[in-house]
Scaffold this motif. Structure first.
Motif, mmCIF file in Angstrom:
data_model
loop_
_atom_site.group_PDB
_atom_site.id
_atom_site.type_symbol
_atom_site.label_atom_id
_atom_site.label_comp_id
_atom_site.label_asym_id
_atom_site.label_seq_id
_atom_site.Cartn_x
_atom_site.Cartn_y
_atom_site.Cartn_z
ATOM 1 N N CYS A 36 0.847 -1.185 0.000
ATOM 2 C CA CYS A 36 0.000 0.000 0.000
ATOM 3 C C CYS A 36 0.883 1.236 0.000
ATOM 4 C CB CYS A 36 -0.928 0.018 1.217
ATOM 5 S SG CYS A 36 -2.645 -0.361 0.784
ATOM 6 N N LEU A 37 0.431 2.260 -0.730
ATOM 7 C CA LEU A 37 1.205 3.483 -0.903
ATOM 8 C C LEU A 37 0.403 4.687 -0.437
ATOM 9 C CD1 LEU A 37 2.360 2.761 -4.561
ATOM 10 C CD2 LEU A 37 3.730 2.411 -2.522
ATOM 11 N N PHE A 38 1.105 5.658 0.147
ATOM 12 C CA PHE A 38 0.499 6.932 0.532
ATOM 13 C C PHE A 38 1.518 8.029 0.287
ATOM 14 C CE2 PHE A 38 -0.330 10.468 3.328
ATOM 15 C CZ PHE A 38 -1.695 10.637 3.248
ATOM 16 N N PRO A 39 1.059 9.149 -0.298
ATOM 17 C CA PRO A 39 -0.304 9.483 -0.733
ATOM 18 C C PRO A 39 -0.535 9.075 -2.183
ATOM 19 C CG PRO A 39 1.095 11.397 -0.944
ATOM 20 C CD PRO A 39 1.983 10.313 -0.393
ATOM 21 N N ASP A 40 -1.796 9.181 -2.629
ATOM 22 C CA ASP A 40 -2.075 8.915 -4.042
ATOM 23 C C ASP A 40 -2.183 10.227 -4.828
ATOM 24 O OD1 ASP A 40 -4.626 9.911 -3.499
ATOM 25 O OD2 ASP A 40 -5.638 8.361 -4.666
ATOM 26 N N ALA A 41 -1.957 11.343 -4.130
ATOM 27 C CA ALA A 41 -1.871 12.670 -4.741
ATOM 28 C C ALA A 41 -0.968 13.505 -3.842
ATOM 29 C CB ALA A 41 -3.251 13.310 -4.864
ATOM 30 N N PRO A 42 -0.230 14.473 -4.397
ATOM 31 C CA PRO A 42 0.655 15.298 -3.571
ATOM 32 C C PRO A 42 -0.091 15.918 -2.390
ATOM 33 C CG PRO A 42 1.072 15.717 -5.884
ATOM 34 C CD PRO A 42 -0.154 14.841 -5.826
ATOM 35 N N THR A 43 0.534 15.890 -1.210
ATOM 36 C CA THR A 43 -0.130 16.376 -0.006
ATOM 37 C C THR A 43 0.809 17.254 0.814
ATOM 38 O OG1 THR A 43 -1.147 15.745 2.110
ATOM 39 C CG2 THR A 43 0.358 14.150 1.119
ATOM 40 N N GLU A 44 0.712 18.548 0.626
ATOM 41 C CA GLU A 44 1.488 19.482 1.433
ATOM 42 C C GLU A 44 1.046 19.406 2.890
ATOM 43 O OE1 GLU A 44 2.538 24.276 1.707
ATOM 44 O OE2 GLU A 44 1.243 23.510 0.117
ATOM 45 N N ARG A 45 -0.254 19.217 3.088
ATOM 46 C CA ARG A 45 -0.795 19.114 4.449
ATOM 47 C C ARG A 45 -0.191 17.915 5.188
ATOM 48 N NH1 ARG A 45 -5.610 16.713 6.614
ATOM 49 N NH2 ARG A 45 -6.386 17.854 8.433
ATOM 50 N N GLY A 46 -0.090 16.776 4.486
ATOM 51 C CA GLY A 46 0.497 15.592 5.099
ATOM 52 C C GLY A 46 1.960 15.792 5.450
#
Length: 228
Positions: free
Chosen positions: A143-153
């Motif tokens: 499993c991979l995270f994120p599936d879209a760029p996440t500045e918040r993460g």
């Protein structure tokens, strides 16, 4: 079987529908009882391999005053229905922490704790900050995270590092929504998040990951996942 949340108690009767298209980040269309109706999509990730035309989904009916007729709850994949409604991630994470997924049973647990300009998902036993992330992108048994760029993460990880440096215990907690054995950050999609993730681990931020699955409209614990 450890039940973390009953979807029927939260959303009422779940109905099977067929996904048709995603009109924007928050709204999709589905076919329910022969009629094309709208569904609210709480998960703003890309979900490209999940939300495809013809996919069987579970929805709940919305009150008449809302713009969308239904809420998208889950989608059927090879391993069964997987949760897609991010609005209940915190409830599931809270229940999982109380069941010991961090490696211990906490005495106290606070949700959504403000730290400066940030907000951490949980404060455990007064000195352990935990940030929860849901993961539904799978490649093989990973499993991979994120599936879209996440500045918040990425900022959440930076905050965990700062809190660790101040002497607090900190953890990044992954809720794995697919049937996978391993987790790794998605370097191809978000290299900045990935670099910050490994920096956090080197700085002493702890990593934990637990799997959930849907059985008879209930979210249940389904084991743990290792970091690849």
């Amino acid at each position: 079987m450890t039940v973390l949340l009953d979807l029927s108690e939260k959303f009422g009767d779940l109905k099977e529908a067929t996904f048709l298209q995603r009109k924007n980040r928050f709204v999709g269309e589905c076919l329910l009882n022969g009629k094309i109706i709208t569904c609210h999509i709480a998960d703003t990730g890309r979900l490209k391999e999940i939300l495809v035309k013809g996919r069987k989904i579970l929805v709940s009916l919305n009150p008449p005053h809302l713009k969308t007729r239904t809420k998208l709850i889950a989608a059927e994949m090879k391993e069964g229905f997987i949760l897609l409604n991010t609005s209940i991630h915190s409830l599931i994470g809270e229940a999982a922490i109380k069941q010991g997924v961090l490696g211990f049973i906490p005495e106290t647990l606070k949700k959504e704790v403000n730290i400066g300009k940030s907000r951490m998902d949980f404060l455990v036993d007064g000195n352990h900050y935990v940030e929860l992330k849901g993961c539904n992108l799978r490649e093989g048994n990973v499993c991979l995270f994120p599936d879209a760029p996440t500045e918040r993460g990425r900022k959440h990880l930076e905050e965990l590092i700062k809190l660790k440096e101040k002497g607090f215990r900190t953890s990044i907690l992954l809720m794995i929504l697919r049937d996978a054995e391993f987790f790794k950050p998605n370097a191809q999609t978000d290299p900045q998040f990935t670099r910050t993730f490994y920096t956090a681990l080197k700085k002493g931020v702890e990593f934990k990951a637990f799997k959930v699955k849907i059985i008879n409209s209930k979210i249940v614990l389904n084991g743990t996942v290792k970091l690849l």
